[in-house]
Design a protein around this motif. Structure first.
Motif, mmCIF file in Angstrom:
data_model
loop_
_atom_site.group_PDB
_atom_site.id
_atom_site.type_symbol
_atom_site.label_atom_id
_atom_site.label_comp_id
_atom_site.label_asym_id
_atom_site.label_seq_id
_atom_site.Cartn_x
_atom_site.Cartn_y
_atom_site.Cartn_z
ATOM 1 N N LEU A 53 0.827 -1.218 0.000
ATOM 2 C CA LEU A 53 0.000 0.000 0.000
ATOM 3 C C LEU A 53 0.859 1.264 0.000
ATOM 4 O O LEU A 53 0.515 2.253 -0.639
ATOM 5 N N ARG A 54 1.978 1.218 0.703
ATOM 6 C CA ARG A 54 2.827 2.413 0.786
ATOM 7 C C ARG A 54 3.660 2.604 -0.466
ATOM 8 O O ARG A 54 4.027 3.724 -0.814
ATOM 9 N N ASP A 55 3.976 1.476 -1.133
ATOM 10 C CA ASP A 55 4.950 1.505 -2.217
ATOM 11 C C ASP A 55 4.362 1.986 -3.546
ATOM 12 O O ASP A 55 5.084 2.395 -4.436
ATOM 13 N N ARG A 56 3.051 1.936 -3.691
ATOM 14 C CA ARG A 56 2.461 2.258 -4.977
ATOM 15 C C ARG A 56 2.273 3.767 -5.107
ATOM 16 O O ARG A 56 2.242 4.483 -4.104
ATOM 17 N N PHE A 57 2.145 4.207 -6.340
ATOM 18 C CA PHE A 57 1.760 5.594 -6.550
ATOM 19 C C PHE A 57 0.240 5.651 -6.581
ATOM 20 O O PHE A 57 -0.393 4.907 -7.313
ATOM 21 N N PRO A 58 -0.362 6.531 -5.805
ATOM 22 C CA PRO A 58 -1.821 6.650 -5.829
ATOM 23 C C PRO A 58 -2.243 7.394 -7.086
ATOM 24 O O PRO A 58 -1.394 7.928 -7.817
ATOM 25 N N PRO A 59 -3.529 7.493 -7.342
ATOM 26 C CA PRO A 59 -3.974 8.208 -8.542
ATOM 27 C C PRO A 59 -3.563 9.676 -8.528
ATOM 28 O O PRO A 59 -3.361 10.273 -9.568
ATOM 29 N N THR A 60 -3.433 10.264 -7.341
ATOM 30 C CA THR A 60 -3.125 11.687 -7.253
ATOM 31 C C THR A 60 -1.710 11.872 -6.725
ATOM 32 O O THR A 60 -1.360 11.302 -5.690
ATOM 33 N N VAL A 61 -0.902 12.635 -7.433
ATOM 34 C CA VAL A 61 0.516 12.748 -7.082
ATOM 35 C C VAL A 61 0.943 14.211 -7.005
ATOM 36 O O VAL A 61 0.230 15.103 -7.463
ATOM 37 N N PHE A 126 -12.450 5.093 -6.890
ATOM 38 C CA PHE A 126 -11.465 5.379 -5.841
ATOM 39 C C PHE A 126 -11.705 6.767 -5.274
ATOM 40 O O PHE A 126 -12.172 7.661 -5.979
ATOM 41 N N ASP A 128 -9.417 9.631 -3.123
ATOM 42 C CA ASP A 128 -8.119 9.986 -2.552
ATOM 43 C C ASP A 128 -8.301 11.316 -1.822
ATOM 44 O O ASP A 128 -8.737 12.298 -2.423
ATOM 45 N N VAL A 131 -5.008 15.166 -0.858
ATOM 46 C CA VAL A 131 -4.096 14.998 -1.990
ATOM 47 C C VAL A 131 -3.196 16.225 -2.121
ATOM 48 O O VAL A 131 -3.548 17.333 -1.678
#
Lengths: 181, 194
Positions: A53-61, A126, A128, A131
């Motif tokens: 969960l921590r390692d991925r890039f979320p949809p909003t960066v 999803f 987020d 953000v």
């Protein structure tokens, strides 16, 4: 593997990996885990999920995230969108990530920004919250990744801005996606 | 050769079930016992790594911590410096805490240990990480509230109270949702990896 006479509950192990315990509770779990192979195994299973969960890039960066992706060798295309205007995004062959710059947002007094990603036909996919946002450019960055192809293509983004002194405002961006694979 | 292998297997199985104290007592007196050392590594390397992941919050730093702690622990074993064999796990944890504290204080990563110094560390099996596609597919199956709680907890690193306020839930309810979502995600990811 030996059994544990008084195993740590998964609730506590989840709280441990979610940073939801105080220092004394963390110490107690560390001590138990070092003495107990069963609980060490369970803790490792949950760490795997927390790491994923921590390692991925979320949809909003953030812009910094984009530069990290670029520095890591990702091929990135950026495009711009304004609210209430339906514009198709073409995910071209050879591109790893498309950065959708959702512009035209009033962020000068923003305290928090949330993004809801939804399919126009099927509803929310999803959400987020908290953000990153760019006050000066008045934009939020969406990282559209190739594996999002598995999701419905009729995508809309609802960007909700929580202002310091006024009621929240929502801007919607309609961005149907076409993947050229 | 077959007999030697069978003996080795039997011995290893005995070691796997030995208490920490039995392991320590077997190497007392300055003896180098590779099998015991391998068992110590098998037993503690994953736990030291977990400690490193939790407290140093970095995969590479956690790997370095495993190396450094096991070097100290095995040197202590060989030198007979484990004063309370029945509390060997506490000795390893104490070494772990001290080493992690020094790493944090120095704000630099440990120097890689020469593999020749401690070849048996490689015996410790590290778990495979889950792929992003699998994670996304499993996340998609969760309901919106569960996905959001996980996202806020682990990626945005928001406190339980902040999450509760944002989602208009109680803190207790956030914990219940997070716990259930983690278990559902774990089941889904482990099934997809199998």
């Amino acid at each position: 593997m030996s059994t544990c006479a008084s195993p740590i509950s998964t609730e506590r192990l989840v709280a441990y990996w979610a940073n939801d315990l105080d220092a004394a509770e963390i110490d107690a779990i560390d001590e138990h885990v070092f003495a107990c192979e069963t609980c060490a195994h369970e803790s490792a299973r949950l760490e795997q999920i927390a790491h994923a969960l921590r390692d991925r890039f979320p949809p909003t960066v953030s812009r910094a995230d984009v530069e990290t992706m670029r520095a890591g060798g990702s091929v990135i295309r950026e495009n711009e969108f304004v609210p209430d205007n339906r514009t198709t995004a073409l995910f071209e062959r050879g591109v790893d990530v498309m950065i959708h710059r959702l512009r035209g947002l009033s962020l000068a007094d923003a305290e928090r920004v949330d993004v809801l990603v939804r399919s126009e036909a099927n509803g929310p996919m999803f959400q987020d919250m908290y953000v990153p946002f760019d006050v000066e450019r008045g934009e939020v960055l969406i990282a559209c990744q190739r594996h999002f192809e598995a999701f419905p293509a009729d995508v809309a983004f609802d960007v909700r801005v929580h202002h310091r002194d006024s009621a929240p405002t929502t801007s919607t961006y309609f961005i149907p996606h076409v993947f050229d694979l | 050769m077959a007999v030697a292998f069978a003996c080795y297997r039997q011995l290893s199985m005995q070691l796997e079930t030995a208490t920490h104290a039995e392991l320590v007592q077997r190497v007392a007196g300055g003896v180098i016992d590779r099998e015991v050392e391998a068992e110590v590594c098998r037993r503690f390397a994953p736990r030291i790594r977990l400690y490193g992941l939790k407290h140093l919050r970095d995969e590479e730093a956690a790997k370095d911590l495993v190396q450094r702690v096991l070097v100290v622990v095995i040197e202590a074993l060989r030198a007979g410096r484990i004063e309370e064999p029945q509390h060997f796990d506490r000795f390893v944890l104490g070494t772990c805490r001290n080493t992690a504290h020094r790493v944090r204080a120095a704000e630099h990563r440990a120097q890689p240990t020469d593999p020749a110094d401690l070849e048996i560390v490689d015996d410790a099996k590290l778990p495979e990480r889950f792929g992003h596609d699998a994670l996304l597919a499993c996340m998609y199956k969760l309901d919106m509230r569960a996905k959001t709680v996980l996202q806020l907890s682990f990626y945005r690193e928001r406190s339980t109270d902040e999450i509760a306020a944002a989602l208009e839930m109680t803190a207790g309810n956030v914990r219940v949702v997070r716990h259930r979502a983690m278990l559902a995600l774990r089941d889904c990811l482990e099934r997809s990896a199998a």
